[in-house]
Each structure stands twice: as structure tokens, then as C-alpha cells.
Scaffold this motif. Structure first.
Motif, PDB file in Angstrom:
ATOM      1  N   ARG A 108      83.184   6.200   9.873  1.00 14.13           N
ATOM      2  CA  ARG A 108      82.711   6.223   8.495  1.00 14.13           C
ATOM      3  C   ARG A 108      83.703   6.994   7.630  1.00 14.13           C
ATOM      4  NH1 ARG A 108      79.838  10.803   6.696  1.00 14.13           N
ATOM      5  NH2 ARG A 108      78.476   9.482   5.444  1.00 14.13           N
ATOM      6  N   TRP A 160      85.330  -6.049  12.464  1.00 17.79           N
ATOM      7  CA  TRP A 160      84.362  -4.944  12.535  1.00 17.79           C
ATOM      8  C   TRP A 160      83.244  -5.255  13.520  1.00 17.79           C
ATOM      9  CZ3 TRP A 160      85.902  -0.480  11.350  1.00 17.79           C
ATOM     10  CH2 TRP A 160      86.695  -0.224  10.222  1.00 17.79           C
ATOM     11  N   TYR A 180      80.251  -1.988   7.078  1.00 17.89           N
ATOM     12  CA  TYR A 180      81.615  -2.180   6.577  1.00 17.89           C
ATOM     13  C   TYR A 180      81.645  -3.392   5.640  1.00 17.89           C
ATOM     14  CZ  TYR A 180      82.299   0.794  10.624  1.00 17.89           C
ATOM     15  OH  TYR A 180      82.196   1.817  11.548  1.00 17.89           O
ATOM     16  N   TYR A 209      79.342   0.308  -0.442  1.00 14.59           N
ATOM     17  CA  TYR A 209      79.440   1.113   0.784  1.00 14.59           C
ATOM     18  C   TYR A 209      78.353   2.193   0.797  1.00 14.59           C
ATOM     19  CZ  TYR A 209      81.399   4.125   4.414  1.00 14.59           C
ATOM     20  OH  TYR A 209      81.571   4.882   5.556  1.00 14.59           O
ATOM     21  N   GLU A 262      89.891   4.780  11.611  1.00 16.62           N
ATOM     22  CA  GLU A 262      89.815   5.242  10.230  1.00 16.62           C
ATOM     23  C   GLU A 262      89.675   4.048   9.304  1.00 16.62           C
ATOM     24  OE1 GLU A 262      93.133   7.695   9.295  1.00 16.62           O
ATOM     25  OE2 GLU A 262      92.722   9.168  10.877  1.00 16.62           O
ATOM     26  N   LEU A 263      88.961   4.256   8.199  1.00 15.71           N
ATOM     27  CA  LEU A 263      88.697   3.176   7.248  1.00 15.71           C
ATOM     28  C   LEU A 263      89.725   3.206   6.127  1.00 15.71           C
ATOM     29  CD1 LEU A 263      86.023   3.560   8.807  1.00 15.71           C
ATOM     30  CD2 LEU A 263      84.818   2.960   6.722  1.00 15.71           C
ATOM     31  N   LEU A 317      87.831  -3.849   3.036  1.00 18.05           N
ATOM     32  CA  LEU A 317      87.674  -2.674   3.898  1.00 18.05           C
ATOM     33  C   LEU A 317      88.085  -3.036   5.311  1.00 18.05           C
ATOM     34  CD1 LEU A 317      86.690   0.228   4.276  1.00 18.05           C
ATOM     35  CD2 LEU A 317      84.380  -0.670   4.608  1.00 18.05           C
ATOM     36  N   ARG A 318      89.056  -2.307   5.841  1.00 15.86           N
ATOM     37  CA  ARG A 318      89.635  -2.646   7.141  1.00 15.86           C
ATOM     38  C   ARG A 318      89.883  -1.399   7.974  1.00 15.86           C
ATOM     39  NH1 ARG A 318      94.494  -5.817   5.458  1.00 15.86           N
ATOM     40  NH2 ARG A 318      93.078  -6.453   3.819  1.00 15.86           N
ATOM     41  N   PRO A 319      90.035  -1.541   9.284  1.00 13.46           N
ATOM     42  CA  PRO A 319      90.451  -0.393  10.098  1.00 13.46           C
ATOM     43  C   PRO A 319      91.924  -0.095   9.839  1.00 13.46           C
ATOM     44  CG  PRO A 319      90.166  -2.339  11.475  1.00 13.46           C
ATOM     45  CD  PRO A 319      89.731  -2.725  10.101  1.00 13.46           C
TER      46      PRO A 319
END
Length: 462
Positions: free
Chosen positions: A21, A285, A335, A367, A442-443, A449-451
């Protein structure tokens, strides 16, 4: 087929695993620091209180920014008073040089005309014939994921969803190099996703954003290819039954007017950018969550085998994959592909009775909405069963993975069919787990929104 019951032990599904998160901003900061945080990761400016309150208002360059995270407030902006708001100048300046004046960036009568004209192309009966393309792309991704054992998942999902949108748009290709066009699209998506400090400057809205020379060349390659396809199809007796063919034949039901060549060209780029990117990230995700929750993964695999058997997924299977859809909805709750969007007031209005001046900005934090402590039980936990019929939210504006109101995502049905087919196929064939030495995820927000840095998982045959 009866709806599957929760597997034994699913009540404890969230005990040991806490999904990644964002760490919220505990205290307000100055304008310069806010600008730096925005450039690094726009999500990092979200205040902690926004997960408990539904609206927070603060000053910004002589105007007010209304941070919104409540369903009623979301509905006020997106539905009740949607004509009082337009997309923020910041996002317009980032998107318009690439997407043109397509449905995602258009406003007013131009937007209404495009929306009404495009809507018939996204009816379920028009989308179902695309299911075999989605199933084939999923099986190709399965083969690719078998080697090596710890592939980077996000790139594979992106390639798979790009293969779908490419074949859906262009069932046959003449006159351009697929590889060259794909590389051009990647450059353009990178151009959209990279925020610059200059983007935050209070420049006139009419001033265009300067594109890199590389992006300008990529746009030229892409537009030339699409314009060539449009001209070829218009000259043919049959425009085709793929999405490009539908775009050439759809008409506004009120006026009978079709889309111009420029409308179609920019719509194609919009569908590529918004369609393949967001679905690929949603699948990434979902696999991250399933890899870290073996019980949920086993349950989804059991459902996929029962519904699909050994054959390819079809459009008819989608409605039977209940738990698969629950996992996808929960992944998009935790996500959301577009974690926050901004709107600017074009006239004096209000948000749930709170006065808003012309020029004020509403920052719609999906979010925060999706993890709000007053709306969800254990909001930061992965719990697909919160989407069971008797538990799922009754308020349409509590879950906005596809936006809301008249400007809600026109391709939602396409995206959910594609994601459901792909996820069920992937988990039926493969088992996913995190590497023993995996770093904390980590976001990062780059429009979507991606890793950060991608996602590596161990993949083995199921």
C-alpha cells in the motif's frame, strides 16, 4: 452452474498477507515539496485523513483543491453536476498531444457526439466474437511464462493485452510494420506516463505541451499507419467486423452522423492506451495477490478447471467464473488502474452542499475511496469474498475502478471479459508464488497504478 461456496479456511485468507500500500502524507507540506512528490509519485500527496474523511479542502495557487474520497461526493462531481466540471488542464496537457480530441479528452458537444456514436460498438453482442482472440492471447502468455521460472509479470501481461487490442482493432494488416507500430505506441505511452515539473507550472491552458523529438516521430509513425488502414477500409466494399470496421460504420442514433477519420484515428490510439495498459496492470495486480494467497489461488484454479475444462475460454464461460471476477474486482479495489483523477470547475458549483468556485479543482482519490476506513471492513486486506452478492457494496459510487457517471469507461465490458478469460486461463495452467528473496512491492503512479520496477513471480505448471 451453481455459484461456488467459499473454500474451507477462506475466512482466514487475509491473516498472514498484507498487500502493498501507499504510505499517506501525515502532514500538509509546501508547494515545492508537493510538486516534487507529484513528479516522483502523485499518490504520495494523498493525506492520511482522506482515508477517514470524505472531503478535505485546501488552497493551491489562489484556488481551492477539494480532495474527495466519499461516494456521495464522487457522485456529486461525476454524476449530479458533471457538466460543471472538465478534466484538469494538467491531464489534458499530458494526454492531448498523443490522444488528440478523442472521447477521453473531449468535452461538451464533441464528447457527447463521440460517446453516442461509439456506444453501439461496445454492446455485449458486438464484443462476444472477440473472446477467442482473448483466449488465444492468454494461452500464448502461458507458454511465455513457462520460461524463465521467475519472469517479469507486468511486461508479459502488457504484451498479451496488446496482442488482443491489436487483433481486435486490425484483424488484417496491410501497409505497415506491426513491430514498428508497436514500438511507436510504447514510446507514446511512455510520453503520456512521464510527468515533468513543467507540467505543474500555471501556464495558459491553450499552451501545448512540448513533446520529445522521439515521441513526435512515434506519433507520426502511428498516425500514418492508422490513417492508411482507415483509407483502405473506406475504399473496400466491406469495412470488416473488427473494431476498426465497427468504428467506420457506427452512427449517432439521433443525427445519423458517423465518426470522422480523425475521430477514428484518435479513438484507436485511446483504445490502445486506455484498453491494453489498464487491463494488463489489473491482471498483474491480481496475480501478485494470488501468488501471496495460495488458498485463493487454489480456489480460482478449481473454478477455472470446472468451468473451462481443458478447452479455451469462451464468452459463455465468463458469466460462470464467479470467483475469478471477485478476485479481479478485489484487485481493482486495492489497486484501481486510475487511482486518482482531477476535475476543474468551469462554473461555480457545489460538492454535497460545499461551495465550489469557478477554477477550483476536485481531486477524486479512488485509491482512498477503495480503502476508506468507514466504508470497508479491513480495507487494506485482500478479501475476494467481499464481492459476494450479499456483501458487495450497494452504493454504485463506492467502487469506481472504471469511473462513474456519463463519462464512465466505455470499454468496461470489454475489459472485464478480457481480464476474466485471461486470469482463469493463466491460473488453470500455471501456479504463481513470490520469490524467496522478493523485495517489498512498491506502488508507482504513471497515470495508471503499477508495481514500481515491475513484478517478478515464480511460475510453474499447475
Amino acid at each position: 452452474m451453481e455459484k461456488p461456496m467459499p473454500a474451507k479456511g477462506d475466512a482466514d485468507m487475509t491473516d498472514s498477507f498484507q498487500p502493498a500500500r501507499v504510505t499517506p502524507l501525515e502532514q500538509p507540506t509546501n508547494l515545492l515539496k508537493t510538486g516534487m512528490l507529484m513528479r516522483e509519485n502523485p499518490l504520495s500527496i494523498l493525506p492520511a485523513l482522506l482515508f477517514e474523511k470524505t472531503i478535505l479542502t485546501g488552497p493551491y495557487l489562489g484556488r481551492s483543491v477539494h480532495h474527495v474520497s466519499g461516494p456521495a461526493e464522487m457522485k456529486s462531481v461525476l454524476q449530479d453536476n458533471f457538466e460543471d466540471w472538465c478534466k484538469s488542464p494538467l491531464i489534458q496537457r499530458m494526454l492531448r498531444p498523443v490522444l488528440g480530441d478523442a472521447i477521453l479528452t473531449a468535452h461538451g458537444e464533441n464528447w457527447r457526439r463521440q460517446r453516442m456514436t461509439l456506444q453501439p460498438a461496445f454492446l455485449k453482442r458486438r464484443l462476444d466474437p472477440f473472446a477467442p482472440i482473448m483466449a488465444e492471447a492468454a494461452l500464448m502468455a502461458v507458454e511465455r511464462l513457462k520460461h524463465p521460472q521467475t519472469p517479469e509479470i507486468m511486461s508479459v501481461m502488457s504484451d498479451a493485452t496488446f496482442a488482443v487490442i491489436e487483433r481486435v482493432l486490425f484483424s488484417d494488416v496491410e501497409g505497415f510494420d506491426r513491430g514498428e507500430v508497436r514500438r511507436a505506441i510504447e514510446v507514446l505511452l511512455e510520453e503520456i506516463g512521464q510527468m515533468r515539473l513543467s507540467d505543474l507550472a500555471p501556464v495558459p491552458e491553450w499552451m501545448p505541451r512540448m513533446m520529445t523529438r522521439r515521441a513526435v516521430q512515434a506519433r507520426k509513425v502511428f498516425r500514418k499507419a492508422v490513417e492508411g488502414q482507415i483509407a483502405r477500409r473506406r475504399a473496400a466494399a466491406d469495412p470488416g467486423s473488427d473494431l476498426l470496421g465497427l468504428l467506420l460504420t457506427v452512427r449517432d442514433e439521433e443525427t445519423g452522423e458517423g465518426l470522422s477519420d480523425t475521430d477514428i484515428r484518435d479513438s484507436v490510439m485511446t483504445f490502445v492506451a486506455a484498453g491494453h495498459e489498464t487491463t494488463g496492470i489489473a491482471l498483474t495486480w491480481a496475480l501478485y495477490l494470488l501468488a501471496n494467497q495460495p488458498q485463493a489461488q487454489a480456489r480460482l484454479r478449481e473454478e477455472a478447471k470446472a468451468v473451462l475444462g481443458d478447452g479455451p475460454a469462451t464468452a459463455e464461460h465468463v458469466s460462470q467464473l464467479y470467483f475469478t471476477r471477485q478476485v479481479l474486482e478485489e484487485a481493482m479495489r486495492l489497486y484501481p488502474p486510475a487511482p486518482m483523477v482531477a476535475r476543474r470547475a468551469v462554473r461555480a458549483t457545489e460538492i454535497c452542499g460545499r461551495p465550489v468556485r469557478k477554477g477550483d479543482v476536485a481531486l477524486l482519490a479512488f485509491y482512498c475511496l477503495h480503502r476508506h476506513t468507514t466504508l470497508w471492513d479491513n480495507p487494506d486486506s485482500f478479501d475476494p469474498d467481499r464481492w459476494l452478492r450479499d456483501r458487495r457494496p450497494t452504493d454504485r459510487y463506492q467502487f469506481l475502478a472504471f469511473g462513474g457517471g456519463p463519462r464512465a469507461c466505455i470499454g468496461m465490458g470489454f475489459a472485464m471479459m478480457e481480464a476474466t478469460i485471461m486470469l482463469a486461463t493463466l491460473v488453470r495452467e500455471l501456479a504463481f508464488s513470490p520469490p524467496a528473496d522478493a523485495r517489498p512491492v512498491e506502488l508507482a503512479m504513471q497515470v495508471t497504478l503499477r508495481p514500481a520496477g515491475g513484478l517478478h513471480l515464480i511460475v510453474k505448471p499447475a
